[in-house]
Design a protein around this motif. Structure first.
Motif, short mmCIF file in Angstrom:
data_model
loop_
_atom_site.label_atom_id
_atom_site.label_comp_id
_atom_site.label_asym_id
_atom_site.label_seq_id
_atom_site.Cartn_x
_atom_site.Cartn_y
_atom_site.Cartn_z
N GLU A 196 13.52 1.11 1.32
CA GLU A 196 13.92 1.95 1.28
C GLU A 196 14.79 0.83 -0.41
N LYS A 197 14.73 -0.50 -0.22
CA LYS A 197 14.97 -1.73 -0.64
C LYS A 197 13.79 -2.10 -1.88
N LEU A 198 12.85 -1.44 -1.99
CA LEU A 198 11.65 -1.10 -2.67
C LEU A 198 11.29 -3.41 -1.97
N ARG A 199 11.59 -3.27 -0.71
CA ARG A 199 10.92 -5.04 -0.13
C ARG A 199 9.65 -3.93 0.01
N ALA A 200 8.35 -5.31 -0.22
CA ALA A 200 6.94 -4.38 0.33
C ALA A 200 6.69 -4.53 2.30
N GLU A 201 6.14 -3.32 2.51
CA GLU A 201 5.68 -3.57 4.25
C GLU A 201 4.49 -3.71 4.33
N GLU A 202 3.68 -3.12 3.30
CA GLU A 202 2.22 -3.46 3.06
C GLU A 202 1.72 -3.85 2.20
#
Length: 246
Positions: A196-202
């Motif tokens: 939701e914070k536009l941080r990359a997870e994959e």
């Protein structure tokens, strides 16, 4: 892959999380934030189009450039602002995923250039390169940097699919092959999953390494004496020359 920078402290219009209060405790690999003046110039001269400010394409492009900057220049994963450090994984050409810590240890080049071909067919031996040596190899080949741009974005968050282009001028040697002065480039596609914070997870990345190495191996092999002569005046640390990639 990587967009190298020097240690001059200036702002950057394509990358976030370089300066400001949020970075006052950041551990930088070379002791200070990098600058990307050379490769920004290369990018601006060679990009195929300029995305409107605030467009999804611009947001994705700057997010990936920021992630690359952090991966190349921050030494502690929890100083990264562009990824979720507890969930991040990268998958390249269908290979087993690497965690954030594994990627940070290997470096972007080694993470992206791993392959399972027989040794005699490997253009680049990621298992024989360190983080530092891998960056030295490509900084030598691309002294003005290795620029990166988004070509198309096919879907929005939380799953962002996009096409990209990576290019530079081979104005230095690559592992004994003489510089050609020609453009070396390749394209690929990627799928980026964000929180939701536009941080990359994959991140899943797919590209053909043959496009890259076809250009790098085009120059004729040089003798050891000639190669030494052509590189002996080049500082070993790229931060003296002000050039990086992306």
């Amino acid at each position: 892959m990587a967009e190298e920078g020097s240690d001059m402290i200036t702002g950057d219009k394509y990358r976030s999380h370089l300066h400001g209060d949020e970075e006052k405790n950041t551990r930088w690999r070379h002791g200070a934030p990098p600058t990307y003046d050379l490769v920004n110039q290369l990018f601006e001269e060679g990009r195929t189009q300029e995305w409107p400010k605030g467009s999804l394409e611009e947001i994705v492009q700057n997010a990936i450039k920021t992630w690359e900057m952090e991966l190349s220049h921050k030494t502690n994963l929890h100083d990264f602002k562009s990824i979720n450090p507890d969930k991040f994984k990268i998958y390249v050409n269908g290979r087993e995923g690497l965690t954030g810590e594994e990627t940070l240890k290997l470096g972007s080049y080694n993470a992206l250039l791993q392959n399972s071909l027989p040794e005699q067919f490997q253009y680049y031996r990621a298992d024989q390169e360190t983080f530092e040596s891998s960056h030295d190899v490509f900084r030598s080949a691309f002294p003005r940097g290795f620029a990166w741009e988004v070509l198309s974005v096919y879907s929005g968050p939380p799953t962002i699919a996009f096409k990209f282009r990576h290019w530079g001028y081979m104005e230095g040697p690559y592992k004994g092959h003489a510089p050609t002065g020609e453009t070396v480039e390749f394209t690929g596609v990627a799928v980026l999953k964000v929180d939701e914070k536009l941080r990359a997870e994959e991140v899943e990345v797919y590209y053909d390494p043959g496009e890259l190495f076809g250009g790098l191996l085009k120059g004729p092999p040089k003798t050891d004496a000639t190669l030494l002569s052509s590189t002996s005046t080049t500082p070993s640390c790229p931060f003296f020359s002000g050039g990086e990639t992306n």
